[in-house]
Enzyme design. Sequence first.
Site, PDB file in Angstrom:
ATOM      1  N   ASP A  22       0.855  -1.153   0.055  1.00  0.00           N
ATOM      2  CA  ASP A  22       0.000  -0.004   0.185  1.00  0.00           C
ATOM      3  C   ASP A  22       0.774   1.236   0.134  1.00  0.00           C
ATOM      4  O   ASP A  22       1.896   1.208   0.960  1.00  0.00           O
ATOM      5  CB  ASP A  22      -1.008  -0.041   1.150  1.00  0.00           C
ATOM      6  CG  ASP A  22      -1.945   0.995   0.988  1.00  0.00           C
ATOM      7  OD1 ASP A  22      -3.161   0.385   0.876  1.00  0.00           O
ATOM      8  OD2 ASP A  22      -1.903   2.370   1.076  1.00  0.00           O
ATOM      9  N   ILE A  23       0.405   2.306  -0.896  1.00  0.00           N
ATOM     10  CA  ILE A  23       1.204   3.434  -0.945  1.00  0.00           C
ATOM     11  C   ILE A  23       1.419   4.318   0.243  1.00  0.00           C
ATOM     12  O   ILE A  23       2.335   4.855   0.611  1.00  0.00           O
ATOM     13  CB  ILE A  23       0.866   4.268  -2.292  1.00  0.00           C
ATOM     14  CG1 ILE A  23       1.948   4.963  -2.620  1.00  0.00           C
ATOM     15  CG2 ILE A  23      -0.385   5.088  -1.871  1.00  0.00           C
ATOM     16  CD1 ILE A  23       1.806   5.761  -4.062  1.00  0.00           C
ATOM     17  N   ASN A  83     -12.911  -3.282   1.883  1.00  0.00           N
ATOM     18  CA  ASN A  83     -13.943  -2.393   2.082  1.00  0.00           C
ATOM     19  C   ASN A  83     -14.777  -2.056   0.691  1.00  0.00           C
ATOM     20  O   ASN A  83     -14.194  -2.353  -0.285  1.00  0.00           O
ATOM     21  CB  ASN A  83     -13.345  -0.798   2.311  1.00  0.00           C
ATOM     22  CG  ASN A  83     -12.485  -0.736   3.588  1.00  0.00           C
ATOM     23  OD1 ASN A  83     -13.060  -1.231   4.436  1.00  0.00           O
ATOM     24  ND2 ASN A  83     -11.072  -0.408   3.347  1.00  0.00           N
ATOM     25  N   GLN A 114     -15.176   2.473   0.452  1.00  0.00           N
ATOM     26  CA  GLN A 114     -14.343   1.969  -0.587  1.00  0.00           C
ATOM     27  C   GLN A 114     -13.812   3.106  -1.208  1.00  0.00           C
ATOM     28  O   GLN A 114     -14.303   3.850  -1.886  1.00  0.00           O
ATOM     29  CB  GLN A 114     -14.837   1.031  -1.260  1.00  0.00           C
ATOM     30  CG  GLN A 114     -14.165   0.494  -2.505  1.00  0.00           C
ATOM     31  CD  GLN A 114     -14.785  -0.750  -3.436  1.00  0.00           C
ATOM     32  OE1 GLN A 114     -15.995  -1.142  -3.199  1.00  0.00           O
ATOM     33  NE2 GLN A 114     -14.017  -1.493  -4.041  1.00  0.00           N
ATOM     34  N   HIS A 134     -10.176  -5.280  -3.440  1.00  0.00           N
ATOM     35  CA  HIS A 134      -8.666  -5.442  -2.825  1.00  0.00           C
ATOM     36  C   HIS A 134      -8.886  -5.922  -1.296  1.00  0.00           C
ATOM     37  O   HIS A 134      -9.905  -5.393  -0.862  1.00  0.00           O
ATOM     38  CB  HIS A 134      -8.043  -4.386  -2.887  1.00  0.00           C
ATOM     39  CG  HIS A 134      -8.633  -2.867  -2.365  1.00  0.00           C
ATOM     40  ND1 HIS A 134      -9.557  -2.364  -3.324  1.00  0.00           N
ATOM     41  CD2 HIS A 134      -8.560  -2.162  -1.431  1.00  0.00           C
ATOM     42  CE1 HIS A 134      -9.904  -1.343  -2.561  1.00  0.00           C
ATOM     43  NE2 HIS A 134      -9.529  -1.106  -1.463  1.00  0.00           N
ATOM     44  N   HIS A 154      -6.873  -6.052   2.071  1.00  0.00           N
ATOM     45  CA  HIS A 154      -6.001  -5.374   2.860  1.00  0.00           C
ATOM     46  C   HIS A 154      -5.353  -6.395   3.762  1.00  0.00           C
ATOM     47  O   HIS A 154      -6.085  -6.996   4.482  1.00  0.00           O
ATOM     48  CB  HIS A 154      -6.178  -4.037   3.584  1.00  0.00           C
ATOM     49  CG  HIS A 154      -6.712  -3.077   2.892  1.00  0.00           C
ATOM     50  ND1 HIS A 154      -5.811  -1.839   2.683  1.00  0.00           N
ATOM     51  CD2 HIS A 154      -7.859  -2.763   2.251  1.00  0.00           C
ATOM     52  CE1 HIS A 154      -7.019  -0.863   2.244  1.00  0.00           C
ATOM     53  NE2 HIS A 154      -7.966  -1.439   1.977  1.00  0.00           N
TER      54      HIS A 154
HETATM   55  P1  5GP Z   1      -9.876   1.446   0.321  1.00  0.00           P
HETATM   56  O1  5GP Z   1     -10.150   2.494   0.932  1.00  0.00           O
HETATM   57  O2  5GP Z   1     -10.482   1.321  -1.296  1.00  0.00           O
HETATM   58  O3  5GP Z   1     -10.223  -0.014   0.876  1.00  0.00           O
HETATM   59  O4  5GP Z   1      -8.429   1.278   0.069  1.00  0.00           O
HETATM   60  C1  5GP Z   1      -7.460   1.902  -1.166  1.00  0.00           C
HETATM   61  C2  5GP Z   1      -6.176   1.675  -0.512  1.00  0.00           C
HETATM   62  O5  5GP Z   1      -5.387   1.922  -1.651  1.00  0.00           O
HETATM   63  C3  5GP Z   1      -5.561   2.750   0.376  1.00  0.00           C
HETATM   64  O6  5GP Z   1      -5.080   2.225   1.631  1.00  0.00           O
HETATM   65  C4  5GP Z   1      -4.619   3.614  -0.571  1.00  0.00           C
HETATM   66  O7  5GP Z   1      -3.618   3.924   0.277  1.00  0.00           O
HETATM   67  C5  5GP Z   1      -4.250   2.692  -1.622  1.00  0.00           C
HETATM   68  N1  5GP Z   1      -3.552   3.327  -2.922  1.00  0.00           N
HETATM   69  C6  5GP Z   1      -4.449   4.229  -3.636  1.00  0.00           C
HETATM   70  N2  5GP Z   1      -3.823   4.558  -4.555  1.00  0.00           N
HETATM   71  C7  5GP Z   1      -2.565   3.748  -4.589  1.00  0.00           C
HETATM   72  C8  5GP Z   1      -1.567   3.662  -5.534  1.00  0.00           C
HETATM   73  O8  5GP Z   1      -1.327   4.324  -6.524  1.00  0.00           O
HETATM   74  N3  5GP Z   1      -0.503   2.721  -4.968  1.00  0.00           N
HETATM   75  C9  5GP Z   1      -0.650   1.947  -4.075  1.00  0.00           C
HETATM   76  N4  5GP Z   1       0.356   0.954  -3.957  1.00  0.00           N
HETATM   77  N5  5GP Z   1      -1.578   1.982  -3.203  1.00  0.00           N
HETATM   78  C10 5GP Z   1      -2.547   2.881  -3.470  1.00  0.00           C
END
Ligand code: 5GP
Length: 131
Positions: free
Chosen positions: A40-41, A102, A109, A115, A117
């Site tokens: 994760d970034i 999520n 989300q 995805h 985590h």
């Molecule tokens: P969500 O909130 O959709 O469950 O999580 C999205 C996740 O994607 C977040 O933890 C965010 O840090 C990660 N993320 C968003 N953009 C990028 C990206 O360009 N590269 C990586 N490696 N992670 C990302």
Amino acid sequence: PMTERAMHSYDPQNIFARILRGEIPNKTVLETPHTLAFHDIHPQAPIHVLVIPKGPYVTYDHFAAEASDAEIVDFTRAVNQVCELVGVRPGDGLGGYRLISNAGEAGVQEVPHLHVHVMGGRVLGRMVSKP
Ligand code: 5GP
């Protein structure tokens, strides 16, 4: 009511689709025929890996309903391999992890490509918090 199609409509410009096409770099942990895992970034734990199917699935329920058996097995086994690769299997030092996926509005989300985590490396606290 939303149709099945509207609920699952996939945006091919989402950031994880761009990662899968190689348009954006990622720090890969594992790649298999149907699955990619990468860091994760913005990690929220010492270990924070995202595991995604390569297919165009928006949420876990979408994937579970429509993915092939081969995709589902590959994805599930990939989560196991990631746990081994990043050393979060319970019983090995501070082992243990949390899986989070999520979905949609209530799940908050951000990226509309399924995805999971995989988080660990510290005690993660209570399961959920109120906004
Ligand atoms: P969500 O909130 O959709 O469950 O999580 C999205 C996740 O994607 C977040 O933890 C965010 O840090 C990660 N993320 C968003 N953009 C990028 C990206 O360009 N590269 C990586 N490696 N992670 C990302």
